[in-house]
Design an enzyme around this catalytic site. Structure first.
Site, PDB file in Angstrom:
ATOM      1  N   ASP A 180       0.849  -1.198   0.000  1.00 52.57           N
ATOM      2  CA  ASP A 180       0.000   0.000   0.000  1.00 52.57           C
ATOM      3  C   ASP A 180       0.885   1.248   0.000  1.00 52.57           C
ATOM      4  OD1 ASP A 180      -1.966  -1.830   0.611  1.00 52.57           O
ATOM      5  OD2 ASP A 180      -1.915  -1.368   2.754  1.00 52.57           O
TER       6      ASP A 180
HETATM    7  N1  URA Z   1      -0.962  -6.070   3.883  1.00 52.05           N
HETATM    8  C1  URA Z   1      -1.481  -4.831   3.891  1.00 52.05           C
HETATM    9  O1  URA Z   1      -2.522  -4.598   4.479  1.00 52.05           O
HETATM   10  N2  URA Z   1      -0.840  -3.873   3.220  1.00 52.05           N
HETATM   11  C2  URA Z   1       0.328  -4.066   2.562  1.00 52.05           C
HETATM   12  O2  URA Z   1       0.885  -3.127   1.987  1.00 52.05           O
HETATM   13  C3  URA Z   1       0.860  -5.368   2.567  1.00 52.05           C
HETATM   14  C4  URA Z   1       0.184  -6.361   3.231  1.00 52.05           C
END
Ligand code: URA
Length: 230
Positions: free
Chosen positions: A94
């Protein structure tokens, strides 16, 4: 003539310019040496295709080529942005998640690493809004946790409490926003997320935004993970 056309195509694919620009550079004698010791303007040529990069992803950068705004690819060397085939991230983090991110121009390796069969463990460190209650480790390890909007339970995952509101979670799959959604399912909320390991790889020595290419030993360990590592 045939060889210099091939060379121009190769160097254009590494981002040294259009085929025409590179052909002119070759004609002007700016490309010297031979295959292994090739130089452009006296500098060694960039590594060939099949490159894997490990980056310490900073917050605020996204992994999709289609996104607006700062992309993780913008952090690469300018010439790397012009390579063809392009670099893609191995899975996504993310925008606000930091830590280990792999990038590669090797499509076959990319598919192998993101395949559900790869089973590579990925370790995340989460800062939580509320204290852990004590039931989370068993819930995440159970193999029965079904995330909202899905029907297939998450594979068993390993949770280790680091503090009252910090935890380390190791997953062998990579569903959309998985860590955040797992903690949400346990009644908590992830405030900050950092990936500290991807299979055998960490980001020791890399500050946020820095990257390096994998050594051949690291590449081999990623392609043929040791027993118990995935
Ligand atoms: N899980 C998440 O919620 N976000 C990420 O970026 C990676 C794994």
């Amino acid at each position: 003539m045939k060889d210099s056309l091939k060379l121009a195509k190769y160097l254009a694919g590494l981002g040294y310019g259009s085929r025409k620009e590179v052909a002119i550079a070759i004609r002007d004698g700016r490309v010297t040496g031979e295959s292994e010791s090739l130089r452009f303007d006296g500098e060694p040529i960039d590594p060939p295709h099949g490159l894997v990069i490990v980056m310490n992803k900073p917050a605020g950068y996204t992994c999709s080529h289609a996104d607006q705004g700062p992309l993780v690819y913008d952090l690469l060397a300018p010439r790397y942005l012009k390579r063809d085939p392009k670099f893609s991230s191995v899975g996504r983090l993310d925008a606000e998640t930091t830590g280990v991110l792999l990038l590669t121009d090797d499509g076959a390796l990319l598919h192998k690493l993101i395949s559900p069969r790869s089973n590579l463990p990925k370790t995340y460190e989460a800062a939580l809004a509320r204290p852990l209650e004590g039931h989370e480790a068993a819930l995440f390890a159970s193999g029965t946790l079904v995330l909202r909007g899905e029907d297939k339970p998450c594979l068993p995952a390993h949770l280790e409490a680091m503090g009252t509101r910090t935890a380390r979670l190791t997953l062998t799959e990579g569903r959309y926003h998985q860590v955040r959604r797992m903690f949400a399912a346990a009644g908590n909320h992830v405030e900050a997320l950092h990936r500290s390991r991807f299979g055998p790889l960490g980001i020791e020595g890399l500050n946020a935004g820095e990257w390096r290419s994998l050594t051949s030993a690291e590449l081999a360990s990623l392609k043929t993970p040791a027993q118990g590592q995935g």
